[in-house]
Design a protein around this motif. Structure first.
Motif, short mmCIF file in Angstrom:
data_model
loop_
_atom_site.label_atom_id
_atom_site.label_comp_id
_atom_site.label_asym_id
_atom_site.label_seq_id
_atom_site.Cartn_x
_atom_site.Cartn_y
_atom_site.Cartn_z
N LYS A 512 0.60 -0.83 0.29
CA LYS A 512 0.42 -0.07 -0.02
C LYS A 512 0.82 1.67 0.16
O LYS A 512 0.54 2.25 -0.27
N PHE A 516 1.21 3.97 -3.60
CA PHE A 516 1.10 5.71 -2.55
C PHE A 516 1.92 6.31 -3.15
O PHE A 516 2.39 7.19 -3.49
N LEU A 587 -6.18 2.22 1.00
CA LEU A 587 -5.17 2.56 -0.16
C LEU A 587 -5.92 3.63 -1.09
O LEU A 587 -6.34 4.71 -1.97
#
Length: 673
Positions: A512, A516, A587
């Motif tokens: 995650k 990102f 996320l």
């Protein structure tokens, strides 16, 4: 001589040697500036204090006073759980607040003694005190050991190791620990003696009902009743009435003052034979700093892994949760470094271990705290109590502290529906959570968490070793699609991620974070998101600094293209678990905040098992074949495609080619080169 020349040439042309020389040279050149930056980042106050708004001081002062008021009864109560004298709970509470001002990255976090650390410390004290060591000395050695573990993990950024404790295991463990803590208050609430162990305590409780002491029961249950009533008042009328709101927040201190006054009035002339048992807190001030005994550190160091894990995981979970709630970014590694410093140096003052406290952090957030500045006031309030209030604290009924403990702890016991959710989502997660729960409840906390983590690791190791591998011999239709719509690269407003293995508790949050990070590095967010961040700018600058560092590392100077599409290709994902689904949910939330409401999150190549897990978790997915042109505007996310090509072509709405992006993909059949 010829042999030597050949060896030298081979050594010079060796790929590993060349890579070592290249990266070693880069590291050597970057070492001075990297070392300075590394040290400066350990004191985040340097970055946020120059931007401190003086108007925030009133909020921080109110939060500091409120937390200081809460710390006194909770420190005494959690010291009682740890089976050490109450004043050592106060000794544990002042320094962490001062340190957090300099080293913390969360504006809401409140650290100090906690019920879970108290329970784990009590188990170690129970086994070692028989050798003649004082309980508070053992607690200090445990605190120093916890600090050493936290420093190692934080300074070397090894926090990913904590992710081997999955969320279902953690929930099972904490729920059982909460019940154990409440059962441990039976003697103080009812004035009876009971044995050790859950089964023995329950048996003795019912067997000794005729021996319950009326005054003690009245004080204990009366305290619980008042605490619950004030909490309910705050929930119902607190938002409309500031007085009721403050009474609800300070309910522990109010009950403590009320019953201490009653206790003093009744027992002041019968110190040797009080009507109920007294806490008898005594203190002449903060003790002179002294290192815990080395022999004790050796005895408790290995066993301190359990309180370290509990403190670190709980602390990070609380910090991340409130950071997400209040829209700022924390640094997990720095939080562990702080936790290490706090426990290490706190141990010199005859203190127990400390960590993040959910109840106090929630109160801190509710008071409108603006920065870690509140820690100075909270720490000062505790010091005032140590020097000026201990004569009054002597008369606190033990039953009152037990009441505070019970009402503070019962909210950590999760309802059965949470574990039923694990049953529906994943049988493995359900079994792991039940192992953690029942073994912790009836055996010990250390064996409980160890057995559950061991079960999880053993299962996934075996699953990986014996998984079925399909031999693909033909690929249909895909070549025709590629010939009709040639794809040269990933578009600039799109990011595609393909995990190389199953997404489970051990790698979910790392995946995650990496996804990102890439989105923030190569794409900008929405204009609305940027304007909202500027309008709600707070003390925290960690998020902005991280994005600048990520972009500087890859040489991006100008603002990149806005992100519009994120594609997750699960072609190599055989299974997924609850922790991973929670991470993907996080996320999705982060992407929506960053990219705006029009950002589309798409999934490719979900196998049947993975898709069923998504749906049992409650995630609504849409097949690409069922999404028409008329409905596409209302379905901006969670569309599932059968191939990456289909997902990329669908976004172009029939165009013949796509722009050149940062990552190139060329498709040959089902293979991606």
């Amino acid at each position: 001589m010829g042999y030597w020349n050949k060896a030298r040439t081979a050594f010079a042309e060796d790929q590993n040697t060349q890579r070592f020389r290249y990266y070693g040279g880069r590291a050597a050149r970057a070492l001075p500036s990297a070392s300075l930056n590394y040290l400066v980042e350990k004191v985040p106050v340097i970055f946020w204090l120059p931007k401190y708004n003086p108007r925030w001081l009133l909020n921080d002062a109110l939060a500091g006073i409120t937390i200081g008021v809460l710390l006194i009864p909770q420190s005494l109560a959690y010291a009682k759980i740890a089976t050490i004298p109450g004043q050592h709970g106060l000794f544990s509470s002042w320094l962490p607040n001062f340190l957090y001002f300099f080293m913390g990255t969360s504006k809401d976090m409140s650290t100090g003694p906690t019920s879970l650390i108290g329970l784990l410390t009590a188990e170690i004290i129970r086994d070692i005190a028989s050798e003649g060591f004082a309980p508070e000395a053992i607690a200090s050695a445990v605190a120093m050991s916890m600090g050493i573990y936290c420093l190692i993990v934080g300074l070397f950024k090894l926090g990913f190791l904590l992710e081997f404790v999955s969320i279902p295991v953690l929930h099972g463990f904490i729920s059982a620990a909460g019940i154990v803590i409440m059962l441990g208050q039976i003697p103080s609430l009812f004035g009876v003696k009971v044995g050790t162990g859950t089964a023995k305590i329950i048996h003795d409780l019912f067997a000794q009902i005729p021996d319950f002491k009326g005054p003690t029961v009245g004080v204990g249950l009366g305290g619980i009743l008042l605490l619950v009533l004030m909490q309910k008042m705050g929930q119902r009328w607190g938002k409309k009435n500031k007085i009721i709101w403050f009474v609800a927040l300070a309910r522990s201190a109010i009950v403590l003052i009320l019953f201490t006054g009653i206790s003093y009035g009744i027992n002041k002339n019968r110190d040797d034979d009080p009507v109920w048992e007294l806490s008898k807190v005594k203190s002449s001030g903060i003790v002179h700093p002294a290192m815990p005994q080395p022999i004790l550190i050796q005895k408790v160091f290995a066993r301190s892994v359990a309180p370290f894990l509990a403190a670190a995981i709980e602390h990070l979970a609380i910090a991340k949760g409130f950071a997400r709630k209040n829209d700022y970014v924390i640094d997990p590694a720095q939080e562990l470094v702080y936790l290490g410093f706090a426990n290490f140096f706190n141990s010199f003052f005859s203190s127990m271990g400390v960590g993040g406290a959910m109840s106090r952090t929630a109160v801190n957030s509710d008071t409108g705290v603006k920065s870690p500045m509140y820690g100075f006031i909270a720490g000062g309030f505790v010091i005032l109590a140590i020097y000026e209030l201990t004569p009054a604290l002597y008369w606190i009924p033990k039953a009152t502290l037990a009441a505070i403990i019970v009402t503070a702890v019962w909210h950590v016991v999760l309802p059965p529906r949470v574990f039923y959710g694990y049953w529906k989502t994943s049988l493995v997660d359900f079994i792991a959570s039940m192992l953690a729960f029942w073994v912790t409840l009836f055996v010990s906390t250390e064996i409980g968490i160890a057995s559950a983590v061991g079960f999880n690791l053993a299962f996934h190791i075996l699953y990986t070793a014996f998984q079925h591998i399909t031999h693909v011999t033909t690929v249909e239709d895909n070549n025709q699609v590629v010939e009709k719509y040639p794809i040269k690269s990933i578009p600039l407003d799109t990011q595609v991620f393909q995990p190389s293995q199953s997404v489970i508790f051990s790698n979910a949050f790392r995946l995650k974070s990496r996804c990102f990070d890439v989105v923030q590095t190569y794409n900008s967010g929405s204009v609305v998101s940027l304007e909202l961040q500027q309008a709600n700018r707070n003390w925290s600058v960690s998020g902005e600094r991280r994005v600048r560092q990520l972009r500087a590392k890859v040489g991006i100077v100008d603002e990149p293209h806005q992100i519009s599409f994120v594609v997750l290709d699960f072609a190599k994902v055989a299974t997924i678990d609850t922790t991973a689904l929670i991470a993907l949910q996080d996320l999705s939330i982060d992407l929506a905040k960053y990219g705006g409401k029009d950002l589309e999150l798409r999934f490719v190549n979900l196998n049947t098992q993975v898709r069923l897990r998504f749906e049992r978790f409650g995630w609504v997915l849409y097949d690409s074949a069922s999404v028409t042109t008329s409905t596409r505007g209302s379905l901006k996310a969670n569309v599932v495609y059968t191939s990456l090509t289909e997902a990329l072509l669908d976004r172009t709405e029939g165009s013949d080619s796509l722009e050149i992006g940062p990552t190139e993909i060329k498709e040959v059949g089902s293979e991606k080169v």
